[in-house]
Design a protein around this motif. Sequence first.
Motif, PDB file in Angstrom:
ATOM      1  N   GLY A  15      46.159   4.523  11.158  1.00 52.96           N
ATOM      2  CA  GLY A  15      46.296   5.304   9.925  1.00 52.96           C
ATOM      3  C   GLY A  15      46.433   4.372   8.736  1.00 52.96           C
ATOM      4  N   ASP A  16      47.477   4.579   7.937  1.00 51.65           N
ATOM      5  CA  ASP A  16      47.737   3.719   6.781  1.00 51.65           C
ATOM      6  C   ASP A  16      48.659   2.550   7.122  1.00 51.65           C
ATOM      7  OD1 ASP A  16      46.166   5.292   5.102  1.00 51.65           O
ATOM      8  OD2 ASP A  16      47.843   6.609   4.597  1.00 51.65           O
ATOM      9  N   SER A  17      49.082   2.468   8.369  1.00 48.07           N
ATOM     10  CA  SER A  17      49.992   1.405   8.786  1.00 48.07           C
ATOM     11  C   SER A  17      49.232   0.102   9.012  1.00 48.07           C
ATOM     12  CB  SER A  17      50.712   1.795  10.070  1.00 48.07           C
ATOM     13  OG  SER A  17      51.488   2.944   9.853  1.00 48.07           O
ATOM     14  N   MET A  18      50.009  -0.960   9.185  1.00 51.48           N
ATOM     15  CA  MET A  18      49.407  -2.267   9.436  1.00 51.48           C
ATOM     16  C   MET A  18      49.343  -2.597  10.916  1.00 51.48           C
ATOM     17  SD  MET A  18      50.911  -4.479   6.270  1.00 51.48           S
ATOM     18  CE  MET A  18      49.733  -5.797   6.469  1.00 51.48           C
ATOM     19  N   ILE A  19      50.217  -1.965  11.713  1.00 51.49           N
ATOM     20  CA  ILE A  19      50.284  -2.257  13.139  1.00 51.49           C
ATOM     21  C   ILE A  19      50.492  -0.958  13.912  1.00 51.49           C
ATOM     22  CG2 ILE A  19      51.567  -3.480  14.959  1.00 51.49           C
ATOM     23  CD1 ILE A  19      52.572  -5.389  12.705  1.00 51.49           C
ATOM     24  N   ALA A  20      49.815  -0.837  15.057  1.00 53.41           N
ATOM     25  CA  ALA A  20      50.083   0.238  16.024  1.00 53.41           C
ATOM     26  C   ALA A  20      50.346  -0.449  17.353  1.00 53.41           C
ATOM     27  CB  ALA A  20      48.902   1.195  16.131  1.00 53.41           C
ATOM     28  N   VAL A  21      51.573  -0.295  17.847  1.00 52.95           N
ATOM     29  CA  VAL A  21      51.993  -1.030  19.041  1.00 52.95           C
ATOM     30  C   VAL A  21      52.574  -0.067  20.073  1.00 52.95           C
ATOM     31  CG1 VAL A  21      54.278  -1.562  18.066  1.00 52.95           C
ATOM     32  CG2 VAL A  21      53.340  -3.008  19.864  1.00 52.95           C
ATOM     33  N   PRO A  22      52.216  -0.243  21.348  1.00 52.35           N
ATOM     34  CA  PRO A  22      52.845   0.560  22.395  1.00 52.35           C
ATOM     35  C   PRO A  22      54.330   0.216  22.506  1.00 52.35           C
ATOM     36  CG  PRO A  22      50.855  -0.490  23.231  1.00 52.35           C
ATOM     37  CD  PRO A  22      51.166  -1.109  21.901  1.00 52.35           C
TER      38      PRO A  22
ATOM     39  N   LEU B 160      56.952  -9.885  13.089  1.00 51.56           N
ATOM     40  CA  LEU B 160      55.967  -9.255  12.209  1.00 51.56           C
ATOM     41  C   LEU B 160      56.248  -7.768  12.029  1.00 51.56           C
ATOM     42  CD1 LEU B 160      53.357  -9.786  10.618  1.00 51.56           C
ATOM     43  CD2 LEU B 160      52.099  -9.358  12.732  1.00 51.56           C
ATOM     44  N   PHE B 161      56.768  -7.120  13.052  1.00 56.06           N
ATOM     45  CA  PHE B 161      57.017  -5.677  12.975  1.00 56.06           C
ATOM     46  C   PHE B 161      58.060  -5.321  11.926  1.00 56.06           C
ATOM     47  CE2 PHE B 161      55.920  -5.514  17.766  1.00 56.06           C
ATOM     48  CZ  PHE B 161      54.589  -5.727  17.476  1.00 56.06           C
ATOM     49  N   ASP B 162      58.950  -6.256  11.626  1.00 57.80           N
ATOM     50  CA  ASP B 162      59.973  -6.011  10.606  1.00 57.80           C
ATOM     51  C   ASP B 162      59.437  -6.206   9.193  1.00 57.80           C
ATOM     52  OD1 ASP B 162      61.918  -5.486  12.526  1.00 57.80           O
ATOM     53  OD2 ASP B 162      62.529  -7.599  12.644  1.00 57.80           O
ATOM     54  N   HIS B 163      58.240  -6.782   9.059  1.00 53.93           N
ATOM     55  CA  HIS B 163      57.695  -7.107   7.745  1.00 53.93           C
ATOM     56  C   HIS B 163      56.387  -6.377   7.444  1.00 53.93           C
ATOM     57  CE1 HIS B 163      60.631 -10.320   7.109  1.00 53.93           C
ATOM     58  NE2 HIS B 163      60.530 -10.517   8.416  1.00 53.93           N
ATOM     59  N   ALA B 164      55.943  -5.559   8.356  1.00 57.02           N
ATOM     60  CA  ALA B 164      54.702  -4.805   8.160  1.00 57.02           C
ATOM     61  C   ALA B 164      54.924  -3.377   8.657  1.00 57.02           C
ATOM     62  CB  ALA B 164      53.561  -5.458   8.941  1.00 57.02           C
ATOM     63  N   THR B 165      54.281  -2.427   8.007  1.00 54.42           N
ATOM     64  CA  THR B 165      54.435  -1.041   8.451  1.00 54.42           C
ATOM     65  C   THR B 165      53.883  -0.913   9.863  1.00 54.42           C
ATOM     66  OG1 THR B 165      52.361  -0.472   7.365  1.00 54.42           O
ATOM     67  CG2 THR B 165      54.394   0.000   6.152  1.00 54.42           C
ATOM     68  N   THR B 166      54.728  -0.418  10.748  1.00 55.62           N
ATOM     69  CA  THR B 166      54.397  -0.396  12.168  1.00 55.62           C
ATOM     70  C   THR B 166      54.573   1.000  12.742  1.00 55.62           C
ATOM     71  OG1 THR B 166      55.124  -2.696  12.383  1.00 55.62           O
ATOM     72  CG2 THR B 166      54.996  -1.406  14.404  1.00 55.62           C
ATOM     73  N   VAL B 167      53.543   1.465  13.427  1.00 52.42           N
ATOM     74  CA  VAL B 167      53.605   2.714  14.177  1.00 52.42           C
ATOM     75  C   VAL B 167      53.845   2.340  15.628  1.00 52.42           C
ATOM     76  CG1 VAL B 167      52.274   4.687  15.001  1.00 52.42           C
ATOM     77  CG2 VAL B 167      52.018   3.919  12.644  1.00 52.42           C
ATOM     78  N   ARG B 168      54.882   2.879  16.201  1.00 49.21           N
ATOM     79  CA  ARG B 168      55.146   2.650  17.617  1.00 49.21           C
ATOM     80  C   ARG B 168      54.614   3.857  18.386  1.00 49.21           C
ATOM     81  NH1 ARG B 168      58.802  -0.490  14.935  1.00 49.21           N
ATOM     82  NH2 ARG B 168      59.138  -2.524  15.910  1.00 49.21           N
ATOM     83  N   VAL B 169      53.698   3.587  19.286  1.00 49.70           N
ATOM     84  CA  VAL B 169      53.075   4.628  20.086  1.00 49.70           C
ATOM     85  C   VAL B 169      53.963   4.832  21.312  1.00 49.70           C
ATOM     86  CG1 VAL B 169      50.986   5.376  21.260  1.00 49.70           C
ATOM     87  CG2 VAL B 169      50.825   3.948  19.199  1.00 49.70           C
TER      88      VAL B 169
END
Length: 120
Positions: free
Chosen positions: A28-35, A70-79
């Motif tokens: 989406g508009d996030s920078m990271i999508a992580v399981p 990196l997850f603390d400094h970039a918008t991250t979606v946790r799947v």
Amino acid sequence: TVDRVFVAAVDAPLLRPSLIVMLLSRLGDSMIAVPQVENRDHPLCAAYRVTCAKIARRLLAEGDAGPIALFDHATTVRVTEPELRSIDPELHSLRNVNTPDDYEAIQRIWRQISGGPRSL
């Protein structure tokens, strides 16, 4: 031009292409999508915007190495686990091979899911 990438560990032989597609679509508009499974992030099976590289370089220069930082400094979606299981019910995509025992376990799983004696 490419604006997003998928990063995978080289020792994850059961990674499903459908999981890759899901993670890339979840950006989406996030920078990271992580399981995330059992409150553990899987940064070597994740989708990233290429703009994360700039943040990662800065963090490395500051001595804050590692993808988790990196997850603390970039918008991250946790799947979430239920979302992941909708694509990969046994979460085989997140299994990696670090030891001979892991390799044997992956071989057994592969034979079960492929229906034959072939090796990976």
